[in-house]
Design an enzyme around this catalytic site. Structure first.
Site, mmCIF file in Angstrom:
data_model
loop_
_atom_site.group_PDB
_atom_site.id
_atom_site.type_symbol
_atom_site.label_atom_id
_atom_site.label_comp_id
_atom_site.label_asym_id
_atom_site.label_seq_id
_atom_site.Cartn_x
_atom_site.Cartn_y
_atom_site.Cartn_z
ATOM 1 N N GLU A 154 0.866 -1.191 0.000
ATOM 2 C CA GLU A 154 0.000 0.000 0.000
ATOM 3 C C GLU A 154 0.895 1.230 0.000
ATOM 4 O O GLU A 154 1.751 1.379 0.880
ATOM 5 C CB GLU A 154 -0.878 0.030 1.256
ATOM 6 C CG GLU A 154 -2.169 -0.735 1.134
ATOM 7 C CD GLU A 154 -3.087 -0.465 2.312
ATOM 8 O OE1 GLU A 154 -2.968 0.613 2.922
ATOM 9 O OE2 GLU A 154 -3.881 -1.342 2.643
ATOM 10 N N ASP A 157 -6.601 8.991 9.427
ATOM 11 C CA ASP A 157 -5.268 8.629 9.900
ATOM 12 C C ASP A 157 -4.909 9.395 11.161
ATOM 13 O O ASP A 157 -5.271 10.556 11.339
ATOM 14 C CB ASP A 157 -4.240 8.918 8.805
ATOM 15 C CG ASP A 157 -4.421 7.999 7.612
ATOM 16 O OD1 ASP A 157 -4.314 6.779 7.812
ATOM 17 O OD2 ASP A 157 -4.668 8.494 6.509
#
Length: 278
Positions: free
Chosen positions: A49, A60
């Site tokens: 990723e 995040d």
């Protein structure tokens, strides 16, 4: 066949659970990213990723927020991310590579243009955090036309109806978010994971991969006992943040991921997981 599908088919044959590290493109430096990707594969990663740096990374936590800010400060943009993918493909034509990010930069570029460029560069799938299945028709259509997968997140709070819809539209694998909150914000409760993964399996025929909150080899091994893939992001990004050279970053990736790979490989074969968890 899309490289993601091919890789999961191969992994099942080999009885191996996918190790999927996440790194932010351009972090800790733009010069290090391609070498970091190759180092991850050498350490046992099965899929990769690559985060597209963005200024408003709402899913995040502080570690990846900082990584994105540091990458953006060093001039990272979508052009340079795609160029990194092209450079990675010069030496690795087999490892699936997924771009992870947010909708805004893609829409600004133009969805059709982005899909063309991602396909040409060697991308295999997209995970767009703020693009749920119900809102993904245009992007998913452009990706489908080029043989790329759109991967969707499933959370512990996802309803049965939405889980059905998401599983129906997902490609490649289903990404189960193991904790409530942002990346790196809490530790994984491995005891509760098995039933949740089985809940996802009841709706999706695709492999189920688990991410968020996995930091230690023992946690990765526990997840590998019930899931088809283990995604590790913040723990790796945090270690990379302290690197001052490309060589140091490459060494850190190998030193961190190799024990994770080893711990995961000590688990049972992947084809037995569904039966073992039921």
């Amino acid at each position: 066949m899309n490289r993601i599908d091919q890789r999961f088919t191969d992994l099942k044959t080999r009885g191996r659970t996918a190790l999927i590290p996440y790194v932010t493109a351009g972090h800790p430096s733009p010069e290090a990213s391609v070498d970091i990707l190759h180092a991850a594969v050498e350490a046992g990663a099965d899929l990769l990723e690559l985060g597209m740096p963005f200024s408003d990374v709402m899913a995040d936590g502080p570690v990846i927020q900082n990584a994105c800010a540091r990458a953006l400060d060093q001039g990272m943009n979508l052009d340079r991310v795609l160029e990194m993918v092209r450079r990675f493909r010069e030496r690795d034509a087999e490892t699936p590579l997924i771009l992870m990010g947010y909708t805004n930069p893609i829409e600004r570029r133009g969805i059709t243009r982005f899909a063309d460029e991602a396909s040409e560069a060697g991308v295999d799938g997209l995970l767009i955090v703020d693009c749920p299945a119900d809102e993904a028709a245009e992007l998913r259509g452009e990706l489908d036309a080029r043989g790329l997968h759109q991967i969707f997140l499933i959370a512990p709070t996802t309803t049965e109806r939405r889980l059905d819809r998401t599983a129906e539209l997902a490609g490649g694998f289903v990404y189960y978010v193991s904790i409530k909150g942002v990346t790196g914000a809490a530790s994984l409760d491995v005891d509760s994971l098995g039933p949740m993964v089985e809940r996802v399996r009841a709706h999706a025929e695709l492999p189920v991969c688990v991410g968020f909150g996995i930091r230690e080899p023992e946690q990765a091994a526990a997840v590998a006992r019930v899931a088809d893939g283990v995604v590790i992001g913040s723990a790796l990004v945090d270690r990379l943040d302290r690197c001052e050279s490309v060589a140091q970053a490459v060494a850190v990736v190998k030193e961190y991921l190799a024990p994770v790979r080893q711990a995961m490989d000590n688990n049972g074969p992947i084809q037995d997981k569904a039966a073992n968890a039921s």
